[in-house]
Design a protein around this motif. Structure first.
Motif, PDB file in Angstrom:
ATOM      1  N   ILE A  32       5.510 -26.308 -18.974  1.00 11.55           N
ATOM      2  CA  ILE A  32       4.538 -26.751 -17.999  1.00 11.55           C
ATOM      3  C   ILE A  32       4.234 -28.268 -18.179  1.00 11.55           C
ATOM      4  O   ILE A  32       3.774 -28.655 -17.011  1.00 11.55           O
ATOM      5  N   ALA A  33       4.606 -28.777 -19.414  1.00 11.55           N
ATOM      6  CA  ALA A  33       4.280 -30.168 -19.027  1.00 11.55           C
ATOM      7  C   ALA A  33       5.279 -30.984 -18.403  1.00 11.55           C
ATOM      8  O   ALA A  33       4.913 -32.131 -18.259  1.00 11.55           O
ATOM      9  N   GLU A  34       6.352 -30.552 -17.991  1.00  8.35           N
ATOM     10  CA  GLU A  34       7.272 -31.247 -17.262  1.00  8.35           C
ATOM     11  C   GLU A  34       6.771 -31.182 -15.970  1.00  8.35           C
ATOM     12  O   GLU A  34       7.211 -32.518 -14.913  1.00  8.35           O
ATOM     13  N   PHE A  35       6.056 -30.542 -15.338  1.00  8.11           N
ATOM     14  CA  PHE A  35       5.719 -30.648 -13.796  1.00  8.11           C
ATOM     15  C   PHE A  35       4.178 -30.635 -13.712  1.00  8.11           C
ATOM     16  O   PHE A  35       3.693 -30.534 -12.548  1.00  8.11           O
ATOM     17  N   VAL A  85       7.370 -20.580  -9.788  1.00 11.45           N
ATOM     18  CA  VAL A  85       7.722 -20.274  -8.577  1.00 11.45           C
ATOM     19  C   VAL A  85       6.524 -19.840  -7.664  1.00 11.45           C
ATOM     20  O   VAL A  85       6.330 -20.330  -6.481  1.00 11.45           O
ATOM     21  N   GLY A  86       5.403 -19.188  -8.373  1.00  9.94           N
ATOM     22  CA  GLY A  86       4.370 -18.824  -7.572  1.00  9.94           C
ATOM     23  C   GLY A  86       3.398 -19.814  -7.604  1.00  9.94           C
ATOM     24  O   GLY A  86       2.327 -19.750  -6.594  1.00  9.94           O
ATOM     25  N   MET A  87       3.404 -21.007  -8.285  1.00  8.89           N
ATOM     26  CA  MET A  87       2.173 -21.971  -8.187  1.00  8.89           C
ATOM     27  C   MET A  87       2.528 -23.470  -8.218  1.00  8.89           C
ATOM     28  O   MET A  87       1.695 -24.253  -8.217  1.00  8.89           O
ATOM     29  N   GLN A  88       3.894 -23.843  -8.151  1.00 10.44           N
ATOM     30  CA  GLN A  88       4.372 -24.862  -8.242  1.00 10.44           C
ATOM     31  C   GLN A  88       3.856 -26.048  -6.807  1.00 10.44           C
ATOM     32  O   GLN A  88       4.090 -27.123  -6.718  1.00 10.44           O
ATOM     33  N   THR A  89       3.515 -25.271  -5.688  1.00  9.21           N
ATOM     34  CA  THR A  89       3.064 -25.956  -4.630  1.00  9.21           C
ATOM     35  C   THR A  89       1.429 -26.457  -4.745  1.00  9.21           C
ATOM     36  O   THR A  89       0.995 -26.886  -3.691  1.00  9.21           O
ATOM     37  N   GLY A 103      -4.630 -17.580 -16.779  1.00 16.13           N
ATOM     38  CA  GLY A 103      -4.436 -17.254 -18.098  1.00 16.13           C
ATOM     39  C   GLY A 103      -3.124 -16.896 -18.553  1.00 16.13           C
ATOM     40  O   GLY A 103      -2.479 -15.886 -17.473  1.00 16.13           O
ATOM     41  N   GLY A 104      -2.350 -17.082 -19.551  1.00 15.46           N
ATOM     42  CA  GLY A 104      -1.344 -16.575 -19.795  1.00 15.46           C
ATOM     43  C   GLY A 104      -1.117 -15.798 -21.327  1.00 15.46           C
ATOM     44  O   GLY A 104      -2.505 -15.548 -21.699  1.00 15.46           O
ATOM     45  N   ARG A 105      -0.392 -15.626 -21.828  1.00 13.38           N
ATOM     46  CA  ARG A 105      -0.233 -15.055 -23.414  1.00 13.38           C
ATOM     47  C   ARG A 105      -0.960 -15.790 -24.352  1.00 13.38           C
ATOM     48  O   ARG A 105      -1.627 -15.150 -25.253  1.00 13.38           O
ATOM     49  N   GLY A 106      -1.306 -16.945 -24.159  1.00 16.68           N
ATOM     50  CA  GLY A 106      -2.214 -17.694 -25.100  1.00 16.68           C
ATOM     51  C   GLY A 106      -3.447 -17.380 -25.059  1.00 16.68           C
ATOM     52  O   GLY A 106      -4.445 -17.782 -25.951  1.00 16.68           O
ATOM     53  N   ILE A 107      -3.945 -16.545 -23.958  1.00 11.99           N
ATOM     54  CA  ILE A 107      -5.538 -15.898 -23.955  1.00 11.99           C
ATOM     55  C   ILE A 107      -5.748 -15.417 -25.234  1.00 11.99           C
ATOM     56  O   ILE A 107      -6.882 -14.919 -25.485  1.00 11.99           O
ATOM     57  N   GLY A 108      -4.733 -14.336 -25.512  1.00 12.28           N
ATOM     58  CA  GLY A 108      -4.833 -13.624 -26.605  1.00 12.28           C
ATOM     59  C   GLY A 108      -5.329 -12.286 -26.273  1.00 12.28           C
ATOM     60  O   GLY A 108      -5.138 -11.279 -27.243  1.00 12.28           O
ATOM     61  N   GLY A 109      -5.752 -11.626 -25.231  1.00  9.60           N
ATOM     62  CA  GLY A 109      -6.417 -10.548 -24.837  1.00  9.60           C
ATOM     63  C   GLY A 109      -7.613 -10.318 -23.802  1.00  9.60           C
ATOM     64  O   GLY A 109      -7.717 -11.416 -23.073  1.00  9.60           O
ATOM     65  N   SER A 110      -7.851  -9.317 -23.502  1.00  8.68           N
ATOM     66  CA  SER A 110      -8.835  -9.337 -22.419  1.00  8.68           C
ATOM     67  C   SER A 110     -10.026  -9.796 -22.616  1.00  8.68           C
ATOM     68  O   SER A 110     -10.765 -10.313 -21.699  1.00  8.68           O
ATOM     69  N   ASP A 111     -10.730  -9.838 -23.985  1.00  5.63           N
ATOM     70  CA  ASP A 111     -11.787 -10.731 -24.283  1.00  5.63           C
ATOM     71  C   ASP A 111     -11.661 -12.379 -23.916  1.00  5.63           C
ATOM     72  O   ASP A 111     -12.581 -12.954 -23.369  1.00  5.63           O
ATOM     73  N   GLY A 112     -10.480 -12.809 -24.056  1.00 11.21           N
ATOM     74  CA  GLY A 112     -10.138 -14.257 -23.526  1.00 11.21           C
ATOM     75  C   GLY A 112     -10.428 -14.525 -22.305  1.00 11.21           C
ATOM     76  O   GLY A 112     -10.363 -15.440 -21.537  1.00 11.21           O
ATOM     77  N   ILE A 142      -0.695 -20.796 -20.690  1.00 11.91           N
ATOM     78  CA  ILE A 142       0.588 -20.628 -20.005  1.00 11.91           C
ATOM     79  C   ILE A 142       1.836 -21.689 -20.462  1.00 11.91           C
ATOM     80  O   ILE A 142       1.487 -22.800 -20.344  1.00 11.91           O
ATOM     81  N   SER A 143       3.047 -21.159 -20.929  1.00  9.76           N
ATOM     82  CA  SER A 143       3.977 -22.264 -21.211  1.00  9.76           C
ATOM     83  C   SER A 143       4.659 -22.718 -20.045  1.00  9.76           C
ATOM     84  O   SER A 143       5.445 -23.830 -20.293  1.00  9.76           O
ATOM     85  N   GLY A 144       4.705 -21.909 -18.840  1.00  8.14           N
ATOM     86  CA  GLY A 144       5.087 -22.643 -17.735  1.00  8.14           C
ATOM     87  C   GLY A 144       6.606 -22.243 -17.360  1.00  8.14           C
ATOM     88  O   GLY A 144       7.587 -22.853 -17.005  1.00  8.14           O
ATOM     89  N   ALA A 145       7.075 -20.855 -17.812  1.00 10.74           N
ATOM     90  CA  ALA A 145       8.502 -20.336 -17.369  1.00 10.74           C
ATOM     91  C   ALA A 145       8.497 -20.283 -15.864  1.00 10.74           C
ATOM     92  O   ALA A 145       7.908 -20.473 -15.037  1.00 10.74           O
ATOM     93  N   ILE A 146       9.758 -20.528 -15.599  1.00 14.63           N
ATOM     94  CA  ILE A 146      10.389 -20.490 -14.346  1.00 14.63           C
ATOM     95  C   ILE A 146       9.722 -19.479 -13.459  1.00 14.63           C
ATOM     96  O   ILE A 146       9.601 -19.754 -12.290  1.00 14.63           O
ATOM     97  N   GLN A 147       9.830 -18.071 -13.907  1.00 15.93           N
ATOM     98  CA  GLN A 147       9.148 -17.179 -12.917  1.00 15.93           C
ATOM     99  C   GLN A 147       7.744 -17.349 -12.531  1.00 15.93           C
ATOM    100  O   GLN A 147       7.433 -17.145 -11.491  1.00 15.93           O
TER     101      GLN A 147
END
Length: 495
Positions: free
Chosen positions: A467-470, A448-452, A381-390, A440-445
């Protein structure tokens, strides 16, 4: 030209028409005609022309004397005439090819220095051939004198080679793999991946690959590592039971390296592997290449690394013949070898001289069914989750799929989830079969950790998110509507 002895004949013998002996130093003479027709006069006394020496001195008879070089050949690489050599004579030309059994010095080399035996480790030289210029096929035969005792007759490889001494047979150093021991005593997954990469590197370079396990109870991990490499060296070090393994393992490993002389050491780019690599570099003075995403061989290991948040890939190698490489987790799929290796116990002398870090408390963290680095399925989950409840909804989906929960740095910095679940450049590197990216927007940082990952499925409201690009599949919609629908379908299928 002609050489005539200038000494006079005996008493009463008919005198020859010759010029009187030279009163000084001799010189080269030529036939001369007499003034009278048909009369030829002998030349003046002269010195030979092929490296003979004029030893005439004031007050001494001027006659030829034995030379210091009776074979008439010049020494190797022209030697200047001495003080007593007024006429150096005609130099012999270099022989065009090596002549068989001529019994004299072989001339004509391309070295600037006289030929000599040089101590070249690991190389068997061909006698009289390695430092001579290119020759035709006529020179391929033997040049040994068959009249000498023990001389070999005929050509061939055996006749032209100098036997290798035992001390000259220097083999290339091995590639060692450091085996980490997990908290339960088994082999860490990252070490199996590193062993697989090391085995491939050994096959390319032709070098031996060996494993090393150092721990208080190394038996189980050593047996597992033997499935990946032919030989595993096992050393029991009780200090690792109550102290951080990094410095203790590095000191024992450094002693083994100095004794057995491998060329390269591979370790996982995890907490223990990084500690071991840094300490080992300081103890041995070796260079380190870290966070390798791929390792190849080209006259030495070539390490590929991802830098600047994955925007650039670099390829680096060592300037010397030794080095340490740390390999990122999940960049190599662990594959056991076709045949299990053997385990060899070993010991080293001496105490641990460097200070150790004592472990005062161990905390077991309750987590998902599998560690995030080893999980086959990850729901992040990323920023779009909105909080700990998400994230409770994310955890519910991960439990239903039998996977682990991950997060972006933004979610961790906001305090919604622990740092141990962070995936990305400053977090964990994962390679699951399925990666679900929620909000998750899919920033480059993070990429790097999940592209494989084998398959990436993204759920996002923005169809133009990076993230839609890959991603392999993108679901455009509200994740709080998509996730409950997925959970309902999973429950229906499970009955």
């Amino acid at each position: 030209m002609h050489v005539v002895d200038g000494a006079g004949a005996g008493r009463g013998a008919p005198r020859r028409r010759v010029r009187p002996p030279a009163r000084g130093r001799g010189h080269v003479g030529r036939w001369r005609r007499c003034r009278r027709a048909g009369c030829r006069r002998a030349p003046e006394p002269a010195v030979p022309l092929v490296r003979r020496e004029d030893r005439a001195r004031p007050g001494r008879p001027n006659r030829p004397r034995p030379s210091h070089q009776p074979d008439g050949l010049r020494p190797h690489r022209v030697v200047a005439a001495g003080a007593g050599r007024l006429h150096p004579g005609a130099w012999r030309a270099a022989l065009p090819v090596a002549q068989g059994d001529h019994g004299r010095t072989v001339e004509g080399g391309r070295d600037e220095e006289p030929r000599r035996y040089r101590d070249l480790a690991g190389r068997c030289r061909r006698r009289g051939r390695d430092d001579e210029g290119p020759r035709g096929h006529e020179a391929s035969g033997t040049r040994r004198d068959t009249g000498r005792p023990g001389a070999r007759v005929g050509g061939g490889e055996a006749a032209g080679r100098v036997p290798c001494r035992a001390e000259d047979r220097v083999t290339a150093g091995a590639i060692w793999v450091h085996g980490e021991v997990a908290p339960d005593g088994s082999l860490a997954r990252i070490s199996a991946e590193v062993a697989t990469a090391g085995r491939a590197l050994g096959a390319t370079s032709g070098r031996a690959v060996e494993g090393v396990v150092i721990a208080a109870n190394p038996g189980t991990a050593a047996d597992e590592l033997a499935r990946y490499v032919p030989v595993v060296h096992v050393l029991t070090e009780p200090a690792t039971a109550q102290h951080a393994a990094g410095m203790a393992v590095a000191q024992r490993l450094a002693a083994l390296v100095e004794r057995d002389a491998p060329d390269y050491v591979l370790a996982g780019a995890g907490p223990e592997g990084r500690d071991v690599a840094g300490a080992l570099s300081a103890l041995l003075g070796w260079g380190v290449l870290v966070n390798a995403t791929a390792v190849d061989w080209a006259d030495g290991p070539v390490v590929e690394m991802s830098v600047f948040g994955g925007k650039l890939n670099t390829r680096s190698t060592f300037s010397g013949t030794h080095g340490i490489i740390t390999i990122r987790p999940n960049v190599v799929a662990a594959e056991p070898a076709g045949k299990a290796g053997r385990v060899e116990p070993t010991t080293v002398d001496g105490d641990l001289a460097q200070p150790l870090v004592r472990v005062v408390e161990r905390i077991e963290e309750a987590g998902a069914a599998a560690p995030i680095e080893e999980a086959k399925v990850i729901v992040a989950g990323g920023r779009g989750i909105g909080g700990s409840d998400g994230f409770r909804l994310v955890e519910e989906l991960a439990d239903a799929l039998g996977g682990a929960v991950g997060a972006t740095r933004a979610a961790v910095d906001a305090g919604w989830i622990n740092y141990s679940q962070q995936i990305g450049q400053t977090g964990k590197i994962v390679k699951p079969k399925l990666y679900l990216a929620l909000g998750i927007s899919g920033a480059i940082q993070h990429k790097v950790g999940m592209q494989t990952a084998d398959t990436i499925v993204a759920v996002n409201r923005d169809p133009d998110a990076p993230i839609a690009e890959f991603a392999d599949l993108v679901v455009v919609g509200d994740l709080f509507e998509v996730i409950p629908a997925v959970l309902a379908e999973l429950r229906a299928r499970s009955g």
